[in-house]
Scaffold this motif. Structure first.
Motif, PDB file in Angstrom:
ATOM      1  N   LYS A 525       0.834  -1.205   0.000  1.00 31.45           N
ATOM      2  CA  LYS A 525       0.000   0.000   0.000  1.00 31.45           C
ATOM      3  C   LYS A 525       0.865   1.249   0.000  1.00 31.45           C
ATOM      4  O   LYS A 525       0.592   2.224  -0.723  1.00 31.45           O
ATOM      5  N   HIS A 528       2.369   1.870  -3.469  1.00 25.98           N
ATOM      6  CA  HIS A 528       1.404   2.434  -4.422  1.00 25.98           C
ATOM      7  C   HIS A 528       1.034   3.877  -4.097  1.00 25.98           C
ATOM      8  O   HIS A 528       0.662   4.642  -4.991  1.00 25.98           O
ATOM      9  N   GLU A 529       1.128   4.253  -2.811  1.00 28.98           N
ATOM     10  CA  GLU A 529       0.922   5.652  -2.457  1.00 28.98           C
ATOM     11  C   GLU A 529       2.059   6.511  -3.017  1.00 28.98           C
ATOM     12  O   GLU A 529       1.850   7.646  -3.452  1.00 28.98           O
ATOM     13  N   PRO A 532       1.831   5.605  -7.628  1.00 29.61           N
ATOM     14  CA  PRO A 532       0.510   5.054  -7.973  1.00 29.61           C
ATOM     15  C   PRO A 532       0.425   4.489  -9.395  1.00 29.61           C
ATOM     16  O   PRO A 532      -0.458   3.675  -9.664  1.00 29.61           O
ATOM     17  N   ASN A 533       1.326   4.880 -10.259  1.00 32.66           N
ATOM     18  CA  ASN A 533       1.258   4.420 -11.653  1.00 32.66           C
ATOM     19  C   ASN A 533       2.278   3.329 -11.971  1.00 32.66           C
ATOM     20  O   ASN A 533       2.435   2.949 -13.131  1.00 32.66           O
ATOM     21  N   GLU A 535       3.900  -0.609 -11.387  1.00 33.53           N
ATOM     22  CA  GLU A 535       3.563  -1.967 -10.960  1.00 33.53           C
ATOM     23  C   GLU A 535       4.518  -2.399  -9.863  1.00 33.53           C
ATOM     24  O   GLU A 535       5.719  -2.110  -9.914  1.00 33.53           O
ATOM     25  N   PHE A 536       3.979  -3.068  -8.884  1.00 28.90           N
ATOM     26  CA  PHE A 536       4.778  -3.579  -7.771  1.00 28.90           C
ATOM     27  C   PHE A 536       5.470  -4.856  -8.218  1.00 28.90           C
ATOM     28  O   PHE A 536       4.847  -5.895  -8.347  1.00 28.90           O
TER      29      PHE A 536
END
Length: 556
Positions: A525, A528-529, A532-533, A535-536
């Motif tokens: 999380k 992604h914060e 945000p764009n 990929e993990f």
């Protein structure tokens, strides 16, 4: 400071991301950001990797706990402006308290202190089918890790008996402590759950039951108290007492999911006897593995490098970079900090209101209770024929007011965490305050161990037991009934912090769970914060990032 001044200047001086501390969340984010093509500088004031997730020698563990149990000397708050930047001092905050370290056998352990790899955040294991293993495989960190199986799980009754956890069909049939009626009810229960998960219409659990407390559903299935306790606290791994008024009620739908995870973990890897595995050389290998992945992708690492201050814009208070203890300024777009650090606020009369508000958010506490942790070194196993095991004391098993489950993980020398013939045991329990935590730890230790009688543990019968590692010393006639003797122990209370998200981000502390699921969920999380764009850990066809089960090294 002289040593820091001799460090070569870091080049370049601007990065997409600066990460302070090499704990597991920080290391995962550094690896994920590097895999996404970001330039990352990863700093750590320690001479080792892992921070609060590290595995250390007994001496280094004691030093870490002591150094983080009292506030560090803080400079007077200042408001220094240089080139339109505000210089904000960074200070550490104590996250451990009530540290008690006891050495009952200095002559035995002194020569072996550096042969230990003791987890700061134990007890901790991996369920073979949980998301943390999937992440280890997907990221490629698996090529730097080796695991061995946790051989058995037990539930303690508080009277000295260890009852096997009936977690598989074969375990149910072999358990001589269960009567025929209990076995039949338990088999029907597991068959019902498996049918529900498989979508069988006649086995489907009604919606009203799925939304009810799991303990009520177990009662409805006719399971006796001992079986309910095993399922709740040793398979579903519930922390709080589910009977009566409960702080955190587990609903049936979530309980079923936990059973499904446990069931899927059993047998996923050929060499794993049960549902859980543990990394060779300790849990500290995990953040190191992600640091290696980050380094392969271009992340720059500097250990023994403290960050003295943060740099922020004078007008907006927005983060701009860091000032190292060496005096060098490094800028970046984003920052992730070890939870030990916080910003020292300048006098309220100095910066503008907008800067004050921005800085205030950086110092807000996010404590979410505490977890009591204990580490004990013994000269014999809790079970003479088993080296690596998990033991759970359910609520009310040790004293009537006990509302938290207590977990005990025993690891032997086959996992390279201690010298041959010795064992390391980790104890943990959530607690609301220091006194409650200390009481839980001491009661568990009283139930499990005894102190040396003569002051010379080499002559104590429990130390002379033949160990499960294949020791050659004489075994006492009543090994099952004799408690292991404590040679060394460390007890401490750790604050639980969940981390913060903003222009400056703080990683979470180790939580009170047995696995890493919640910690890694919070880490994903946070990533992604920040991005945000992105990929993990993007999928790759490279053989080095094999994501099948064969990508995990599991020793017999």
């Amino acid at each position: 400071m002289d040593d820091l001044l001799r460090y070569p200047a870091i080049d370049p001086t601007n990065f997409d991301l600066i990460v302070i501390g090499t704990g597991l969340p920080e290391s995962v984010i550094a690896a994920a950001a590097s895999s996404a093509g970001k330039t990352v500088l990863h700093l750590d004031p320690n001479p080792f990797y892992g921070s609060h997730f590290s595995s250390l020698s007994l001496t280094d563990l004691a030093d870490l706990l002591q150094s983080h149990s009292s506030p560090s000397p803080s400079p007077s708050p200042a408001y220094n402006v240089h080139d339109d930047l505000v210089v904000l001092d960074l200070v550490s905050r104590p996250l451990y308290s009530s540290v008690e370290i006891s050495n009952f056998s200095p002559e035995v352990l002194e020569q072996h202190s550096r042969k230990f790899n003791v987890d700061v955040a134990g007890p901790r294991v991996f369920f073979c089918a949980d998301k943390s293993i999937d992440l280890v495989l997907k990221s490629g960190a698996s090529q730097y890790l080796e695991f061995k199986s946790i051989d058995a799980s037990f539930v303690g009754d508080g009277k000295g008996a260890f009852l096997s956890v009936p977690d598989t069909r074969s375990a149910i049939f072999k358990d001589t402590s269960l009567g025929l009626t209990e076995k039949n009810r338990l088999m029907r229960f597991f068959k019902r759950v498996q049918g529900h998960l498989a979508g069988e219409e006649d086995a489907r659990i009604p919606e009203e039951d799925l939304e009810s407390p799991f303990v009520d559903f177990l009662e409805k299935m006719g399971l006796p108290p001992r079986i309910k306790s095993s399922i709740l606290y040793a398979i579903a791994m519930v922390n709080y007492d589910q009977e009566g008024v409960c702080k955190d009620v587990l609903e049936t739908k979530d309980g079923i999911d936990r059973l499904a995870l446990y069931n899927a973990s059993v047998g996923r890897f050929q060499n794993a006897l049960g549902a859980m595995i543990y990394p060779i050389y300790g849990q500290g290998e995990l953040p190191q593995a992600f640091c290696r992945r980050a380094a392969v992708k271009g992340c720059l690492y500097v250990l023994r490098m403290s960050v003295a201050a943060l740099l922020a814009e004078k007008d907006s208070g927005c983060y701009k970079g860091v000032r190292l203890a060496s005096g060098q300024d490094i800028t970046s777009n984003k920052l992730v900090m070890d939870p030990s650090f916080t910003v020292l606020l300048p006098p309220s009369s100095s910066p503008s209101h907008s800067v004050q508000e921005s800085l205030r958010l950086l110092t807000l506490g996010d404590d979410r209770g505490k977890v009591a942790r204990g580490i004990c070194v013994t000269g014999s196993s809790l079970k003479p024929d088993i080296s690596n095991l998990l033991l759970v004391y359910p609520p009310r098993s040790l004293f009537p007011e006990q509302v938290m489950a207590i977990r005990v993980l025993q690891i032997g020398s086959s996992l390279a965490v201690c010298p041959s013939g010795l064992f390391v045991l980790y104890i943990s329990a959530l607690c609301s305050d220091i006194e409650e935590g200390k009481k839980l730890l001491h009661l568990a230790m009283d139930a499990l161990f005894r102190l040396p009688v003569s002051g010379n543990p080499e002559n104590d019968a429990t130390v002379q037991n033949e160990t499960a590692e294949g020791g050659s010393v004489a075994q006492s006639e009543n090994a099952e009934a004799v408690k292991p003797t404590i040679l060394w122990s460390a007890l401490y209370i750790q604050d639980l912090t969940t981390g913060q998200v903003g222009s400056i981000n703080s990683a979470p502390m180790p939580d009170g769970n047995l696995n890493y699921s919640d910690t890694l969920e919070a880490t994903v999380k946070l990533f992604h914060e920040i991005y945000p764009n992105e990929e993990f850990f993007p999928e790759t066809s490279s053989a080095e990032n094999s994501d099948d089960d064969n990508g995990l090294s599991l020793e017999t």
